[in-house]
Design a protein around this motif. Structure first.
Motif, mmCIF file in Angstrom:
data_model
loop_
_atom_site.group_PDB
_atom_site.id
_atom_site.type_symbol
_atom_site.label_atom_id
_atom_site.label_comp_id
_atom_site.label_asym_id
_atom_site.label_seq_id
_atom_site.Cartn_x
_atom_site.Cartn_y
_atom_site.Cartn_z
ATOM 1 N N THR A 16 0.837 -1.198 0.000
ATOM 2 C CA THR A 16 0.000 0.000 0.000
ATOM 3 C C THR A 16 0.876 1.254 0.000
ATOM 4 N N GLU A 17 2.027 1.198 0.662
ATOM 5 C CA GLU A 17 2.943 2.352 0.671
ATOM 6 C C GLU A 17 3.506 2.618 -0.724
ATOM 7 N N LEU A 20 0.752 4.160 -2.908
ATOM 8 C CA LEU A 20 0.588 5.584 -2.632
ATOM 9 C C LEU A 20 1.704 6.386 -3.288
ATOM 10 N N TRP A 23 0.961 6.654 -7.021
ATOM 11 C CA TRP A 23 -0.102 7.619 -7.307
ATOM 12 C C TRP A 23 0.394 9.042 -7.079
ATOM 13 N N GLN A 24 1.060 9.262 -5.962
ATOM 14 C CA GLN A 24 1.538 10.615 -5.681
ATOM 15 C C GLN A 24 2.622 11.037 -6.674
ATOM 16 N N VAL A 68 -10.486 8.467 -2.451
ATOM 17 C CA VAL A 68 -9.664 7.958 -1.349
ATOM 18 C C VAL A 68 -10.509 7.757 -0.095
ATOM 19 N N THR A 103 -3.878 16.645 -2.260
ATOM 20 C CA THR A 103 -2.725 15.793 -1.956
ATOM 21 C C THR A 103 -2.632 15.543 -0.458
ATOM 22 N N ILE A 106 -5.304 13.050 0.605
ATOM 23 C CA ILE A 106 -4.899 11.692 0.227
ATOM 24 C C ILE A 106 -3.893 11.161 1.247
ATOM 25 N N ASP A 107 -2.863 11.963 1.550
ATOM 26 C CA ASP A 107 -1.832 11.527 2.494
ATOM 27 C C ASP A 107 -2.393 11.264 3.887
ATOM 28 N N TRP A 110 -4.932 7.974 3.526
ATOM 29 C CA TRP A 110 -4.340 6.720 3.056
ATOM 30 C C TRP A 110 -4.014 5.726 4.167
ATOM 31 N N TYR A 133 -8.966 -2.187 -5.563
ATOM 32 C CA TYR A 133 -7.659 -1.943 -6.171
ATOM 33 C C TYR A 133 -7.813 -1.566 -7.646
ATOM 34 N N LEU A 136 -8.900 2.029 -7.768
ATOM 35 C CA LEU A 136 -7.744 2.904 -7.552
ATOM 36 C C LEU A 136 -6.904 3.012 -8.825
#
Length: 167
Positions: A16-17, A20, A23-24, A68, A103, A106-107, A110, A133, A136
């Motif tokens: 998941t990290e 992220l 995506w970022q 999100v 952003t 999202i952070d 998440w 998933y 996403l």
């Protein structure tokens, strides 16, 4: 050979990290694309009937926040409730500020998304039934698609867009 579905196996191909960060990374590249637009072209420049880039950016924003939050909670806004131009800033600075706020959302959201949430099948935005998933991945694909339109606009204006691999 027996084929086991991803949903049944509960295995993750990517952490998941890492997802992220992926995506970022795309969001960072899109932000740099917004920065390159001349102020007078961001909100009204169009080719071949495509929407101006600011409207495409608003679509990405409108998907990201409820997206999100839906991934985290299982509660999805309906797509009919989206209005990509209702709260659209009127300046590039305002659009970038909104992008940065998204952003941050999202952070902040998440970490509450468990790996099990990504495997669940839900109806996102009231109409898209899929595993979370895959939903996403749609968010990222949609952003790449619209950023590509922004690249076409920039090139037509004689501006070189950022390299797509520099995320």
């Amino acid at each position: 050979m027996k084929t086991e579905s991803v949903a049944a196996s509960q295995e993750l191909f990517i952490s998941t990290e890492a997802m992220l960060a992926h995506w970022q990374g795309h969001r960072n590249l899109t932000r740099r694309t917004i920065e390159l637009f001349p102020e007078d072209k961001l909100f009204d420049y169009s080719i071949g009937g495509m929407r101006p880039f600011a409207q495409l950016v608003m679509e990405m924003i409108d998907i990201a926040v409820p997206g999100v939050k839906g991934l985290a909670s299982g509660e999805w806004e309906k797509v009919e409730e989206f209005d990509h131009t209702k709260s659209m800033p009127t300046t590039k600075e305002g659009l970038l500020e909104l992008w940065d706020k998204v952003t941050q959302v999202i952070d902040e959201t998440w970490p509450s998304i468990t790996s099990e949430r990504f495997q669940k099948v839900e109806v996102a935005f009231g109409q898209y039934e899929n595993s979370n998933y895959a939903t996403l991945l749609y968010f990222v694909d949609n952003e790449i698609h619209h950023r590509g339109q922004g690249y076409v606009y920039l090139r037509s204006l004689g501006i070189e867009p950022p390299f797509f691999w520099e995320r």
